[in-house]
Design an enzyme around this catalytic site. Structure first.
Site, PDB file in Angstrom:
ATOM      1  CD  GLU B  58     112.985 -51.073  -2.391  1.00  0.00           C
ATOM      2  OE1 GLU B  58     114.221 -51.061  -2.184  1.00  0.00           O
ATOM      3  OE2 GLU B  58     112.472 -50.646  -3.441  1.00  0.00           O
ATOM      4  CG  HIS B 127     107.899 -53.167 -12.664  1.00  0.00           C
ATOM      5  ND1 HIS B 127     109.130 -53.316 -13.235  1.00  0.00           N
ATOM      6  CD2 HIS B 127     107.963 -52.020 -11.947  1.00  0.00           C
ATOM      7  CE1 HIS B 127     109.905 -52.290 -12.903  1.00  0.00           C
ATOM      8  NE2 HIS B 127     109.221 -51.493 -12.113  1.00  0.00           N
TER       9      HIS B 127
END
Lengths: 319, 324
Positions: B58, B127
């Site tokens: 990321e 999440h």
């Protein structure tokens, strides 16, 4: 030696001398409280900025760290714009908002000046990606220290640059210390070129105290990169003669070790190699001293950015 | 009929066609078609250079997007969820948001980062969080949250033409939302929208809680309470003029935000209302937020942790009647 070689050697020496004397002037100005904040000096490492950047063209890009005065000068940012930045003036290359650690010059493709260790590596990958997608093989030179090799971003970026065959020249300035932590106290594998080569890119360990060796290694690496071969990695073995920053009392290094490295001073080595006469050397010193004097005067006279402009440059200004 | 997912895809396709500097990169955006299916088919249409699969890195690929934007391209970077974006927080905050200012205005970062946010799909604590309020704290960023099909289709292009970094938060529970969008092109990302006019109370919300808030407003209407529902759309900079003007008319406000209450966007909105419209208030500003727990997996617990229409209705009744 041909005239061209003599000129090249003189240019490299002049560049190293500019950086050295500039840093010494900065230390004095810091003690005199003209410059504040963190100040990270480059004394001892001049051969790297001078050697690497002499092989880049104006179309190439540079990304660097908080110890970047040398890179900024060698890239051609006027000395007075660099110094005015440290004085916090409008005439500074970042209008007084960056300071010593955040020098920028968009025109010269000089993208900072990153104070987060390893934080510049992804930017370099992205700049090189943009060049690559436009089918330009400009090189992005990305400077960082040995400390950055411990960051996850280092590994992410080695992988991405090699995977996408991006034109990045990774220049690891291995001065053996991440602030006060010796390389061997922080890293399981201290051969940094070996670690880079495990990502499938050519990597060279270079004597960073020898400006000609740095220049030659860079030329070779840049040739490979421009040929479309993907990134290259230089581990430039060097040493900083001064502490990490002006706040650092430097208790973690052995005096004998410092003395040993000072015997390998890159500037003195180059002077000896060139067999310069005293007069020629004095003339060079005078030339650089004059430039520094002019830069100090200009920086000190530069206007301060108006406080009314404090909130400018957070978002783009509507034209 | 279209879905939120298809509307986002149409927005991407439109941007990729309009400007050859635009490209999409992220984890699984290419061969897989996007982990929520948003970019399905785009690899075949635009090729691997412009629909670019990345490794699970990321920080590197978000930072690369920043570098590419500085060097003249118009990247769209997809991060699977806001939770994962924390791995790139250094690049987003220390570089994307700061470079223009640190460089004295020389270097802009015209980049769009898309990511999923929010809970409701039993994906548990890593999440499901709604952290867009954190990003809305940061000067230098623009934060947008499409709650409708028209906004899902139309926010990307104005975001890409913004000279500054824009973070676009897609609520995970909206991807299957289907209907006929009211508009089929670029939308205004400067102003909040009144999604339902009303006279008795102002409900301020955005993104994934818009639907629940509209449901609550329907239930309240049956009881004779007329609620005005405002969709912020842009979380930074906040269009406070729209909700302040509304509160001046309705004299009551309830903020609905899926983020946690402490130090949240709802706290900012509440503060602005009391700073700017205190004299107009007939009741304290109330907030309906997520419970202060990491989001649980079990459905009954997750439902209990999230703002629900019943909670919104209760808060409004309390504001209007002075009791719960």
């Amino acid at each position: 030696m041909t005239t061209a070689v003599v000129k090249q050697h003189t240019d490299l020496l002049r560049q190293m001398l500019r950086i050295r004397k500039f840093e010494e002037a900065c230390a004095e100005l810091y003690s005199a409280a003209e410059i504040r904040g963190f100040l990270h000096l480059y004394v001892g490492e001049e051969a790297i900025a001078a050697g690497v950047l002499s092989d880049l063209t104006a179309a190439d890009a540079v990304v660097t760290t908080y110890r970047e005065h040398g890179h900024a000068l060698a890239r051609g940012i006027p000395m007075e714009a660099v110094l005015a930045e440290m004085f916090g003036r409008t005439s500074g290359c970042s209008r007084g908002r960056g300071g010593s650690m955040h020098l920028f010059d968009a025109k010269r493709r000089f993208y900072g000046g990153n104070a987060i260790v390893g934080g510049g590596l992804p930017l370099a990958v992205g700049i090189a990606l943009a060049d690559r997608m436009r089918a330009d093989l400009h090189v992005t030179a990305c400077f960082f220290g040995d400390g950055a090799v411990a960051e996850g971003e280092f590994h992410e970026c080695m992988n991405l640059a090699a995977l996408w065959k991006l034109p990045v020249l990774f220049c690891c300035e291995n001065n053996l210390y991440a602030m006060g932590t010796a390389l061997a106290r922080a890293q399981a594998q201290t051969d940094l070129a070996l670690r880079a080569s495990s990502y499938g890119m050519p990597a060279w360990a270079v004597d960073g105290m020898d400006v000609l060796a740095v220049e030659e290694a860079t030329r070779r690496a840049v040739e490979t990169i421009r040929g479309g071969g993907g990134p290259g990695f230089l581990e430039l073995r060097t040493y900083r003669f001064r502490a990490h920053s002006m706040y650092d009392s430097d208790r973690y290094r052995d005096k004998a070790e410092i003395a040993r490295w000072k015997e390998r001073d890159p500037i003195e080595a180059m002077v000896r190699r060139m067999q310069l006469t005293d007069d020629a050397l004095k003339a060079l010193h005078r030339e650089v001293d004059d430039e520094i004097q002019r830069a100090v005067a200009a920086a000190a006279e530069g206007p301060l950015e108006p406080v009314e402009d404090l909130t400018r440059f957070v978002y783009a200004e509507k034209s | 009929m279209t879905t939120y997912r298809e509307a986002l895809r149409e927005g991407l396709r439109d941007a990729l066609r309009r400007d050859e500097r635009v490209f999409l990169m992220g984890e699984d955006v290419g061969a897989y078609g996007g982990c929520f299916g948003v970019s399905l088919g785009l690899l075949e249409e635009f090729g691997p250079d412009r629909i670019r699969d990345t490794p699970l890195s990321e920080s590197a690929f978000v930072g690369a997007g920043i570098g590419a934007a500085m060097a003249g391209l118009r990247p769209i970077v997809e991060i699977m969820t806001v939770n994962f974006s924390l791995l790139a927080l250094d690049q987003i905050l220390n570089n994307a948001a700061s470079l223009r200012h640190m460089s004295g205005g020389q270097l802009g970062v015209p980049l769009v980062i898309r990511m999923t946010t929010g809970a409701g799909r039993q994906l548990a604590a890593q999440h499901s969080h709604s952290l867009e309020g954190w990003y809305a704290h940061i000067p230098g960023l623009r934060i947008v949250a499409p709650a409708t099909l028209a906004d899902a289709r139309g926010m990307l292009w104005p975001a890409l033409t913004d000279p500054d970094p824009v973070l676009l938060f897609e609520h995970g529970s909206l991807y299957n939302l289907a209907g006929e969008p009211e508009a089929d092109g670029p939308v205004d990302i400067d102003h909040a929208a009144i999604r339902r006019p009303g006279t008795d109370v102002t409900l301020v919300t955005y993104g994934g809680t818009l639907g629940k808030t509209l449901d609550a407003a329907e239930q309240l209407a049956a009881d004779g309470i007329s609620a005005e529902v405002i969709d912020l759309r842009t979380l930074r900079p906040l269009d406070d003029a729209t909700f302040i003007e509304s509160v001046r008319r309705t004299h009551r406000a309830v903020v609905v935000d899926e983020g946690w209450r402490s130090g949240s966007l709802s706290a900012e909105i509440s503060a602005r209302i009391t700073e700017q419209a205190f004299e107009d208030l007939d009741a304290p500003v109330d907030r309906v937020c997520s419970a202060e727990v990491p989001m649980p997996y079990a459905k009954h617990l997750e439902d209990a942790a999230l703002p629900q229409p019943a909670g919104i209705v209760a808060a409004v009744r309390k504001a209007v009647n002075g009791n719960g």
